[in-house]
Design a protein around this motif. Structure first.
Motif, PDB file in Angstrom:
ATOM      1  N   ALA A 205       0.869  -1.179   0.000  1.00 15.97           N
ATOM      2  CA  ALA A 205       0.000   0.000   0.000  1.00 15.97           C
ATOM      3  C   ALA A 205       0.902   1.224   0.000  1.00 15.97           C
ATOM      4  O   ALA A 205       1.748   1.371   0.882  1.00 15.97           O
ATOM      5  CB  ALA A 205      -0.905  -0.010   1.221  1.00 15.97           C
ATOM      6  N   PHE A 206       0.705   2.093  -1.004  1.00 11.51           N
ATOM      7  CA  PHE A 206       1.615   3.229  -1.134  1.00 11.51           C
ATOM      8  C   PHE A 206       0.974   4.360  -1.933  1.00 11.51           C
ATOM      9  O   PHE A 206       0.071   4.132  -2.727  1.00 11.51           O
ATOM     10  CB  PHE A 206       2.915   2.794  -1.825  1.00 11.51           C
ATOM     11  CG  PHE A 206       2.718   2.177  -3.181  1.00 11.51           C
ATOM     12  CD1 PHE A 206       2.749   2.952  -4.327  1.00 11.51           C
ATOM     13  CD2 PHE A 206       2.497   0.816  -3.309  1.00 11.51           C
ATOM     14  CE1 PHE A 206       2.561   2.386  -5.580  1.00 11.51           C
ATOM     15  CE2 PHE A 206       2.309   0.236  -4.556  1.00 11.51           C
ATOM     16  CZ  PHE A 206       2.340   1.026  -5.694  1.00 11.51           C
ATOM     17  N   PRO A 207       1.479   5.570  -1.719  1.00 13.34           N
ATOM     18  CA  PRO A 207       1.042   6.704  -2.535  1.00 13.34           C
ATOM     19  C   PRO A 207       1.935   6.808  -3.764  1.00 13.34           C
ATOM     20  O   PRO A 207       3.074   6.329  -3.767  1.00 13.34           O
ATOM     21  CB  PRO A 207       1.268   7.901  -1.613  1.00 13.34           C
ATOM     22  CG  PRO A 207       2.459   7.494  -0.796  1.00 13.34           C
ATOM     23  CD  PRO A 207       2.320   5.991  -0.605  1.00 13.34           C
ATOM     24  N   LEU A 208       1.437   7.421  -4.783  1.00 12.19           N
ATOM     25  CA  LEU A 208       2.217   7.691  -5.980  1.00 12.19           C
ATOM     26  C   LEU A 208       3.007   8.969  -5.748  1.00 12.19           C
ATOM     27  O   LEU A 208       2.471   9.952  -5.251  1.00 12.19           O
ATOM     28  CB  LEU A 208       1.247   7.900  -7.145  1.00 12.19           C
ATOM     29  CG  LEU A 208       1.714   7.534  -8.534  1.00 12.19           C
ATOM     30  CD1 LEU A 208       2.083   6.076  -8.624  1.00 12.19           C
ATOM     31  CD2 LEU A 208       0.620   7.852  -9.529  1.00 12.19           C
ATOM     32  N   TYR A 209       4.289   8.942  -6.076  1.00 12.77           N
ATOM     33  CA  TYR A 209       5.125  10.141  -5.997  1.00 12.77           C
ATOM     34  C   TYR A 209       5.706  10.420  -7.364  1.00 12.77           C
ATOM     35  O   TYR A 209       6.390   9.566  -7.924  1.00 12.77           O
ATOM     36  CB  TYR A 209       6.261   9.960  -4.988  1.00 12.77           C
ATOM     37  CG  TYR A 209       5.827  10.045  -3.556  1.00 12.77           C
ATOM     38  CD1 TYR A 209       5.161  11.172  -3.083  1.00 12.77           C
ATOM     39  CD2 TYR A 209       6.074   9.023  -2.664  1.00 12.77           C
ATOM     40  CE1 TYR A 209       4.754  11.260  -1.766  1.00 12.77           C
ATOM     41  CE2 TYR A 209       5.681   9.102  -1.340  1.00 12.77           C
ATOM     42  CZ  TYR A 209       5.020  10.229  -0.910  1.00 12.77           C
ATOM     43  OH  TYR A 209       4.623  10.315   0.390  1.00 12.77           O
ATOM     44  N   VAL A 210       5.435  11.583  -7.897  1.00 12.60           N
ATOM     45  CA  VAL A 210       5.919  11.994  -9.217  1.00 12.60           C
ATOM     46  C   VAL A 210       5.650  10.862 -10.215  1.00 12.60           C
ATOM     47  O   VAL A 210       6.543  10.395 -10.922  1.00 12.60           O
ATOM     48  CB  VAL A 210       7.407  12.391  -9.180  1.00 12.60           C
ATOM     49  CG1 VAL A 210       7.809  13.108 -10.460  1.00 12.60           C
ATOM     50  CG2 VAL A 210       7.728  13.263  -7.983  1.00 12.60           C
ATOM     51  N   ASP A 211       4.401  10.396 -10.224  1.00 12.45           N
ATOM     52  CA  ASP A 211       3.947   9.338 -11.125  1.00 12.45           C
ATOM     53  C   ASP A 211       4.704   8.027 -10.975  1.00 12.45           C
ATOM     54  O   ASP A 211       4.829   7.258 -11.923  1.00 12.45           O
ATOM     55  CB  ASP A 211       4.019   9.805 -12.580  1.00 12.45           C
ATOM     56  CG  ASP A 211       2.980  10.864 -12.896  1.00 12.45           C
ATOM     57  OD1 ASP A 211       1.993  10.964 -12.151  1.00 12.45           O
ATOM     58  OD2 ASP A 211       3.153  11.589 -13.882  1.00 12.45           O
ATOM     59  N   HIS A 212       5.208   7.737  -9.804  1.00 12.69           N
ATOM     60  CA  HIS A 212       5.981   6.511  -9.627  1.00 12.69           C
ATOM     61  C   HIS A 212       5.869   5.996  -8.198  1.00 12.69           C
ATOM     62  O   HIS A 212       5.387   6.685  -7.306  1.00 12.69           O
ATOM     63  CB  HIS A 212       7.453   6.781  -9.943  1.00 12.69           C
ATOM     64  CG  HIS A 212       8.151   5.616 -10.553  1.00 12.69           C
ATOM     65  ND1 HIS A 212       8.304   4.419  -9.924  1.00 12.69           N
ATOM     66  CD2 HIS A 212       8.727   5.462 -11.757  1.00 12.69           C
ATOM     67  CE1 HIS A 212       8.958   3.577 -10.698  1.00 12.69           C
ATOM     68  NE2 HIS A 212       9.222   4.194 -11.818  1.00 12.69           N
ATOM     69  N   LEU A 213       6.352   4.775  -7.992  1.00 12.66           N
ATOM     70  CA  LEU A 213       6.428   4.209  -6.654  1.00 12.66           C
ATOM     71  C   LEU A 213       7.431   5.026  -5.847  1.00 12.66           C
ATOM     72  O   LEU A 213       8.409   5.530  -6.406  1.00 12.66           O
ATOM     73  CB  LEU A 213       6.911   2.760  -6.698  1.00 12.66           C
ATOM     74  CG  LEU A 213       5.931   1.675  -7.110  1.00 12.66           C
ATOM     75  CD1 LEU A 213       5.628   1.731  -8.587  1.00 12.66           C
ATOM     76  CD2 LEU A 213       6.500   0.324  -6.769  1.00 12.66           C
ATOM     77  N   PRO A 214       7.234   5.142  -4.536  1.00 13.84           N
ATOM     78  CA  PRO A 214       8.233   5.833  -3.712  1.00 13.84           C
ATOM     79  C   PRO A 214       9.587   5.121  -3.806  1.00 13.84           C
ATOM     80  O   PRO A 214       9.656   3.884  -3.832  1.00 13.84           O
ATOM     81  CB  PRO A 214       7.661   5.732  -2.303  1.00 13.84           C
ATOM     82  CG  PRO A 214       6.196   5.476  -2.495  1.00 13.84           C
ATOM     83  CD  PRO A 214       6.081   4.698  -3.769  1.00 13.84           C
ATOM     84  N   ALA A 215      10.661   5.886  -3.856  1.00 11.17           N
ATOM     85  CA  ALA A 215      12.008   5.315  -4.015  1.00 11.17           C
ATOM     86  C   ALA A 215      12.345   4.262  -2.960  1.00 11.17           C
ATOM     87  O   ALA A 215      12.910   3.214  -3.307  1.00 11.17           O
ATOM     88  CB  ALA A 215      13.050   6.435  -4.028  1.00 11.17           C
ATOM     89  N   PRO A 216      12.020   4.466  -1.667  1.00  7.09           N
ATOM     90  CA  PRO A 216      12.337   3.417  -0.694  1.00  7.09           C
ATOM     91  C   PRO A 216      11.605   2.096  -0.995  1.00  7.09           C
ATOM     92  O   PRO A 216      12.151   1.027  -0.769  1.00  7.09           O
ATOM     93  CB  PRO A 216      11.872   4.011   0.639  1.00  7.09           C
ATOM     94  CG  PRO A 216      11.938   5.487   0.422  1.00  7.09           C
ATOM     95  CD  PRO A 216      11.537   5.683  -1.007  1.00  7.09           C
ATOM     96  N   LEU A 217      10.390   2.182  -1.515  1.00  6.82           N
ATOM     97  CA  LEU A 217       9.666   0.962  -1.875  1.00  6.82           C
ATOM     98  C   LEU A 217      10.369   0.260  -3.037  1.00  6.82           C
ATOM     99  O   LEU A 217      10.502  -0.970  -3.045  1.00  6.82           O
ATOM    100  CB  LEU A 217       8.217   1.266  -2.229  1.00  6.82           C
ATOM    101  CG  LEU A 217       7.370   0.066  -2.646  1.00  6.82           C
ATOM    102  CD1 LEU A 217       7.329  -1.008  -1.565  1.00  6.82           C
ATOM    103  CD2 LEU A 217       5.955   0.517  -3.009  1.00  6.82           C
ATOM    104  N   ILE A 218      10.839   1.014  -4.009  1.00  6.75           N
ATOM    105  CA  ILE A 218      11.580   0.429  -5.136  1.00  6.75           C
ATOM    106  C   ILE A 218      12.810  -0.296  -4.607  1.00  6.75           C
ATOM    107  O   ILE A 218      13.107  -1.429  -5.016  1.00  6.75           O
ATOM    108  CB  ILE A 218      11.975   1.506  -6.161  1.00  6.75           C
ATOM    109  CG1 ILE A 218      10.732   2.077  -6.836  1.00  6.75           C
ATOM    110  CG2 ILE A 218      12.943   0.938  -7.210  1.00  6.75           C
ATOM    111  CD1 ILE A 218      10.994   3.301  -7.691  1.00  6.75           C
ATOM    112  N   ASP A 219      13.535   0.335  -3.677  1.00  8.87           N
ATOM    113  CA  ASP A 219      14.720  -0.308  -3.085  1.00  8.87           C
ATOM    114  C   ASP A 219      14.338  -1.630  -2.429  1.00  8.87           C
ATOM    115  O   ASP A 219      15.025  -2.641  -2.607  1.00  8.87           O
ATOM    116  CB  ASP A 219      15.372   0.608  -2.042  1.00  8.87           C
ATOM    117  CG  ASP A 219      16.039   1.831  -2.652  1.00  8.87           C
ATOM    118  OD1 ASP A 219      16.291   1.842  -3.881  1.00  8.87           O
ATOM    119  OD2 ASP A 219      16.306   2.783  -1.896  1.00  8.87           O
ATOM    120  N   LEU A 220      13.254  -1.635  -1.674  1.00  8.62           N
ATOM    121  CA  LEU A 220      12.817  -2.861  -0.997  1.00  8.62           C
ATOM    122  C   LEU A 220      12.440  -3.935  -2.010  1.00  8.62           C
ATOM    123  O   LEU A 220      12.821  -5.104  -1.855  1.00  8.62           O
ATOM    124  CB  LEU A 220      11.644  -2.582  -0.063  1.00  8.62           C
ATOM    125  CG  LEU A 220      11.091  -3.824   0.639  1.00  8.62           C
ATOM    126  CD1 LEU A 220      12.121  -4.398   1.609  1.00  8.62           C
ATOM    127  CD2 LEU A 220       9.793  -3.513   1.341  1.00  8.62           C
TER     128      LEU A 220
END
Length: 188
Positions: free
Chosen positions: A31-46
């Protein structure tokens, strides 16, 4: 069990606990919000860590994965690329992708729990309840439920009007009202 990504990435012990929980769960919900039309960077890292951790590992019982994403734009369509990214992640990490619930107008909810947002989120609350029933059975979220989640909370013009007032109020509060129409790069 609810685990937060940001604190886990800053603490090795918490990260280990989070990765172990991912390995053991039968259903993972992102569950996450969109940031600048993308997944949050920490979520991408995970997500990258999870894929690397699971490479070459035999899939026992395939775990399910679903996503819930919201954005501040009035249109839910902005969330589609994020849902596709999560679907690709699911394939790479060996999860069964069970769907993505997405909604726009997230700014109307703010940080309030849905229960306190009232009738504004009636479609979203109903969609989440329906999705929970499907996911509890290990089934994919039906298209009708996905569509229900994406229904606008209010007319688009009204959302935009309220958002515009919010921007103007914030600018006034910070003494930058006169700069709202500035175009510093217009001559470039």
């Amino acid at each position: 069990k609810k685990l937060a990504v940001y604190p886990a990435l800053a603490d090795e012990k918490k990260l280990g606990e989070l990765l172990a929980a991912v390995d053991l769960c039968s259903l993972l919900i992102l569950a996450f919000p969109l940031y600048v039309d993308h997944l949050p960077a920490p979520l991408i890292d995970l997500l990258q860590m999870i894929v690397e951790r699971r490479q070459g590992r035999p899939a026992e019982a395939r775990q399910g994965l679903a996503a819930i994403v919201n954005c501040g734009f009035p249109e839910t369509a902005h969330c589609r690329p994020a849902g596709e990214i999560v679907r690709i992640f699911a394939v790479q990490a060996g999860f069964r992708f069970l769907g993505c619930l997405a909604t726009g107008m997230g700014g109307a909810i703010g940080n309030r729990p849905l229960a306190k947002a009232g009738g504004l989120v009636r479609h979203q609350a109903r969609a989440l309840k329906q999705a929970a029933a499907w996911l509890a059975e290990g089934k994919e979220i039906p298209a009708e439920t996905v569509a229900l989640m994406g229904k606008p909370m209010m007319p688009r013009w009204f959302y935009n009007w309220v958002a515009d007032r919010g921007w103007k109020s914030t600018a006034k509060k910070h003494g930058s009202s006169r700069k709202l129409r500035d175009q510093p790069y217009a001559g470039d």
